[in-house]
Design a protein around this motif. Sequence first.
Motif, mmCIF file in Angstrom:
data_model
loop_
_atom_site.group_PDB
_atom_site.id
_atom_site.type_symbol
_atom_site.label_atom_id
_atom_site.label_comp_id
_atom_site.label_asym_id
_atom_site.label_seq_id
_atom_site.Cartn_x
_atom_site.Cartn_y
_atom_site.Cartn_z
ATOM 1 N N ASN A 115 2.926 54.084 98.131
ATOM 2 C CA ASN A 115 4.324 53.798 97.793
ATOM 3 C C ASN A 115 4.969 52.830 98.769
ATOM 4 O O ASN A 115 5.713 51.934 98.365
ATOM 5 C CB ASN A 115 5.138 55.094 97.714
ATOM 6 C CG ASN A 115 4.837 55.877 96.465
ATOM 7 O OD1 ASN A 115 4.466 55.318 95.436
ATOM 8 N ND2 ASN A 115 4.981 57.188 96.544
ATOM 9 N N ASP B 299 6.245 48.986 97.757
ATOM 10 C CA ASP B 299 7.708 48.909 97.774
ATOM 11 C C ASP B 299 8.153 47.517 98.234
ATOM 12 O O ASP B 299 7.916 47.129 99.377
ATOM 13 C CB ASP B 299 8.268 49.975 98.713
ATOM 14 C CG ASP B 299 9.778 50.055 98.693
ATOM 15 O OD1 ASP B 299 10.433 49.214 98.043
ATOM 16 O OD2 ASP B 299 10.317 50.984 99.324
ATOM 17 N N GLU C 230 5.947 47.392 89.131
ATOM 18 C CA GLU C 230 6.193 48.545 88.263
ATOM 19 C C GLU C 230 4.920 48.965 87.543
ATOM 20 O O GLU C 230 4.650 50.151 87.372
ATOM 21 C CB GLU C 230 7.293 48.219 87.258
ATOM 22 C CG GLU C 230 8.672 48.136 87.879
ATOM 23 C CD GLU C 230 9.719 47.599 86.921
ATOM 24 O OE1 GLU C 230 9.429 47.408 85.717
ATOM 25 O OE2 GLU C 230 10.853 47.369 87.386
ATOM 26 N N GLN D 141 2.783 50.850 89.906
ATOM 27 C CA GLN D 141 3.329 52.207 90.045
ATOM 28 C C GLN D 141 2.916 53.067 88.857
ATOM 29 O O GLN D 141 2.525 54.226 89.023
ATOM 30 C CB GLN D 141 4.855 52.148 90.152
ATOM 31 C CG GLN D 141 5.504 53.490 90.403
ATOM 32 C CD GLN D 141 5.243 54.012 91.799
ATOM 33 O OE1 GLN D 141 5.109 53.247 92.734
ATOM 34 N NE2 GLN D 141 5.176 55.310 91.931
#
Length: 93
Positions: free
Chosen positions: A30, A34, A75, A78
């Motif tokens: 993460n 980020d 995205e 993710q």
Amino acid sequence: MKLVTVLILTALPLYCYAGIGCDLLDDVVNITIDPDVNVTEYINNMQEFLPGEETEKSFILLKECFLHQSRETLEKVQEMQEAIYSSFWCARY
């Protein structure tokens, strides 16, 4: 570099299957993807995983790679990470 990223993320279920720190790995991934975390902050957060200068350079290159990606691509990464973590192999952990 995208191939390396895909290979690393596909190895996550094996890492989770071994039962070794999925939460820790989740945090690292993460922070890596980020876009609001700059390279300096990233390296400061990853100090415990950097045994030497060569590893630090590799982490810097990896973070810079993610910083050069669009929000849409990040995205999608993710989403892929979430699919891996909810897979059969990681579901038990």
